[in-house]
Write an enzyme that holds these catalytic residues in place. Structure first.
Site, PDB file in Angstrom:
ATOM      1  N   HIS A  76       0.813  -1.227   0.000  1.00 22.28           N
ATOM      2  CA  HIS A  76       0.000   0.000   0.000  1.00 22.28           C
ATOM      3  C   HIS A  76       0.842   1.271   0.000  1.00 22.28           C
ATOM      4  O   HIS A  76       0.367   2.332  -0.359  1.00 22.28           O
ATOM      5  CB  HIS A  76      -0.817   0.099   1.294  1.00 22.28           C
ATOM      6  CG  HIS A  76      -1.874  -0.923   1.447  1.00 22.28           C
ATOM      7  ND1 HIS A  76      -2.630  -1.361   0.407  1.00 22.28           N
ATOM      8  CD2 HIS A  76      -2.331  -1.576   2.544  1.00 22.28           C
ATOM      9  CE1 HIS A  76      -3.505  -2.248   0.858  1.00 22.28           C
ATOM     10  NE2 HIS A  76      -3.331  -2.407   2.141  1.00 22.28           N
ATOM     11  N   CYS A  98       4.076  -1.291  -3.861  1.00 26.16           N
ATOM     12  CA  CYS A  98       3.874  -1.759  -5.232  1.00 26.16           C
ATOM     13  C   CYS A  98       4.334  -0.665  -6.209  1.00 26.16           C
ATOM     14  O   CYS A  98       3.991   0.508  -6.020  1.00 26.16           O
ATOM     15  CB  CYS A  98       2.395  -2.071  -5.460  1.00 26.16           C
ATOM     16  SG  CYS A  98       2.078  -2.574  -7.159  1.00 26.16           S
ATOM     17  N   HIS A 126      -8.505   4.564   3.582  1.00 26.72           N
ATOM     18  CA  HIS A 126      -7.674   3.420   3.172  1.00 26.72           C
ATOM     19  C   HIS A 126      -6.200   3.804   3.239  1.00 26.72           C
ATOM     20  O   HIS A 126      -5.815   4.905   2.821  1.00 26.72           O
ATOM     21  CB  HIS A 126      -8.060   2.995   1.756  1.00 26.72           C
ATOM     22  CG  HIS A 126      -7.479   1.680   1.367  1.00 26.72           C
ATOM     23  ND1 HIS A 126      -6.154   1.539   1.001  1.00 26.72           N
ATOM     24  CD2 HIS A 126      -8.008   0.447   1.317  1.00 26.72           C
ATOM     25  CE1 HIS A 126      -5.915   0.274   0.722  1.00 26.72           C
ATOM     26  NE2 HIS A 126      -7.037  -0.407   0.918  1.00 26.72           N
ATOM     27  N   GLU A 128      -3.692   3.053   1.480  1.00 26.23           N
ATOM     28  CA  GLU A 128      -3.059   3.444   0.197  1.00 26.23           C
ATOM     29  C   GLU A 128      -3.345   4.922  -0.105  1.00 26.23           C
ATOM     30  O   GLU A 128      -2.449   5.672  -0.500  1.00 26.23           O
ATOM     31  CB  GLU A 128      -3.580   2.563  -0.944  1.00 26.23           C
ATOM     32  CG  GLU A 128      -2.947   2.953  -2.284  1.00 26.23           C
ATOM     33  CD  GLU A 128      -3.636   2.324  -3.490  1.00 26.23           C
ATOM     34  OE1 GLU A 128      -3.982   1.132  -3.438  1.00 26.23           O
ATOM     35  OE2 GLU A 128      -3.823   3.046  -4.486  1.00 26.23           O
ATOM     36  N   THR A 166      -5.633   2.402  -6.541  1.00 27.00           N
ATOM     37  CA  THR A 166      -5.403   1.341  -7.539  1.00 27.00           C
ATOM     38  C   THR A 166      -6.560   0.340  -7.617  1.00 27.00           C
ATOM     39  O   THR A 166      -6.786  -0.259  -8.654  1.00 27.00           O
ATOM     40  CB  THR A 166      -4.110   0.574  -7.239  1.00 27.00           C
ATOM     41  OG1 THR A 166      -4.169   0.093  -5.898  1.00 27.00           O
ATOM     42  CG2 THR A 166      -2.887   1.433  -7.431  1.00 27.00           C
ATOM     43  N   CYS A 194      -5.622  -0.193 -11.123  1.00 21.58           N
ATOM     44  CA  CYS A 194      -4.770  -1.325 -11.506  1.00 21.58           C
ATOM     45  C   CYS A 194      -5.604  -2.414 -12.182  1.00 21.58           C
ATOM     46  O   CYS A 194      -6.707  -2.715 -11.743  1.00 21.58           O
ATOM     47  CB  CYS A 194      -4.099  -1.882 -10.258  1.00 21.58           C
ATOM     48  SG  CYS A 194      -3.165  -3.368 -10.600  1.00 21.58           S
ATOM     49  N   SER A 222     -12.551  -9.059   3.622  1.00 24.07           N
ATOM     50  CA  SER A 222     -11.845  -8.534   2.446  1.00 24.07           C
ATOM     51  C   SER A 222     -12.866  -8.043   1.434  1.00 24.07           C
ATOM     52  O   SER A 222     -13.684  -8.812   0.925  1.00 24.07           O
ATOM     53  CB  SER A 222     -10.972  -9.651   1.861  1.00 24.07           C
ATOM     54  OG  SER A 222     -10.881  -9.524   0.474  1.00 24.07           O
ATOM     55  N   SER A 223     -12.832  -6.742   1.138  1.00 21.27           N
ATOM     56  CA  SER A 223     -13.878  -6.198   0.256  1.00 21.27           C
ATOM     57  C   SER A 223     -13.723  -6.727  -1.161  1.00 21.27           C
ATOM     58  O   SER A 223     -14.716  -6.944  -1.849  1.00 21.27           O
ATOM     59  CB  SER A 223     -13.894  -4.678   0.287  1.00 21.27           C
ATOM     60  OG  SER A 223     -12.688  -4.190  -0.188  1.00 21.27           O
ATOM     61  N   ASN A 224     -12.492  -6.999  -1.600  1.00 22.36           N
ATOM     62  CA  ASN A 224     -12.371  -7.497  -2.980  1.00 22.36           C
ATOM     63  C   ASN A 224     -12.897  -8.928  -3.083  1.00 22.36           C
ATOM     64  O   ASN A 224     -13.433  -9.322  -4.115  1.00 22.36           O
ATOM     65  CB  ASN A 224     -10.943  -7.318  -3.524  1.00 22.36           C
ATOM     66  CG  ASN A 224      -9.981  -8.372  -3.059  1.00 22.36           C
ATOM     67  OD1 ASN A 224      -9.905  -9.448  -3.625  1.00 22.36           O
ATOM     68  ND2 ASN A 224      -9.230  -8.083  -2.001  1.00 22.36           N
TER      69      ASN A 224
END
Ligand code: F3S
Length: 283
Positions: A76, A98, A126, A128, A166, A194, A222-224
């Site tokens: 992040h 990253c 967040h 990031e 991202t 991303c 985990s939201s993703n």
């Protein structure tokens, strides 16, 4: 009888790189090894690393107390101020931010130096986004919707640069860009969403529509992974959301002939493999 495992399941490039770096520092680095925040949002992985001696720094106050060993910055990234502080501690500092996030830091830095305003499409809480905000010396805002962008009071004639977190939703970003382009201040957009998230979701959708059952592996919070589950459920009624193998009731699998498997960005390969093997035995 077939198992279709998504190629994009599990760690993205940036997360894998950061986790590999932790493993490398456990082997060769100056001890103790610290990560600034949990390296990924997966309890099993973080607990395993803790058993190998990796400690998690959870606040700036904790950071101030550290003067030896290795500190790893996770994918992040962190604000420039925190990075400078880490550099001054006399520790071995390993930056696993990253490279795609680093690129946004660079845009943020230049935007501030040019006296321009930075707008980030993303969640202001967040890490990031907080990291990106910390790389510009100028005015900076984070917005999550076109409405929030419209509510910003930016004086006419000022230049504003728009970037994205991202993992921001691509479609939502396009909506924000549309409003941004209509504003009366001079503007410049860099799409920094991303592709990893998009590829994972597209592949999951494709697999889910051709299987009898779909297994989505990842952290409950985990939201993703939640998003993946939602996408797969729309295409396949027998979609299972599990954190590890113990959550999976394998009984119904005897009646399926095609099963798809995907996983969120924080799911280690070992868990994906373990689930795949057990499903294979049942089919
Ligand atoms: Fe990097 Fe994209 Fe993953 S920005 S951390 S490769 S989601």
């Amino acid at each position: 009888m077939e198992i279709i495992k998504a190629k994009s399941a599990g760690f993205c490039f940036g997360v894998k790189r950061a986790v590999d770096e932790v493993q490398k520092q456990i082997r060769d680095g100056r001890k103790p090894v610290y990560t600034y925040g949990p390296i990924i949002h997966n309890e099993q992985v973080v607990n395993k690393l803790a058993a190998q001696g990796v400690r998690v720094i959870r606040s700036e106050e904790e950071l101030d107390q550290i003067h030896e060993g290795t500190i790893i910055i996770r994918s992040h990234g962190v604000p420039e101020r925190i990075q400078k502080k880490m550099e001054s501690l006399g520790v071995n500092l390993v930056d696993a931010t990253c490279p795609f996030v680093k690129k946004i830091h660079e845009i943020a830095r230049r935007t501030g130096e040019n006296g321009d305003i930075l707008i980030i499409a993303g969640n202001p809480n967040h890490p990031e986004v907080q990291g990106i905000m910390g790389w510009t010396k100028g005015e900076v805002y984070a917005v999550e919707s076109p409405e929030e962008l419209q509510n910003l009071k930016i004086p006419e004639g000022r230049k504003a640069v728009l970037v994205a977190q991202t993992t921001f939703d691509k479609v939502k970003f396009e909506d924000i860009v549309e409003i941004f382009a209509r504003t009366r201040y001079s503007s410049y957009v860099v799409n920094t969403v991303c592709n990893a998230t998009d590829e994972r979701q597209t592949e999951a959708r494709e697999i889910a529509q051709k299987v009898d059952a779909m297994v989505v592996i990842g952290g409950r919070h985990s939201s993703n992974t939640q998003k993946l589950y939602h996408i797969c459920s729309e295409k396949c009624a027998n979609t299972y959301f599990i954190e590890t193998l113990v959550d999976l009731d394998l009984k119904p699998f005897q009646s399926y002939s095609r099963v798809g498997i995907t996983a969120g960005a924080s799911t280690p390969n070992s868990i994906i493999e373990e689930v795949t093997e057990h499903v294979r035995i049942k089919l």
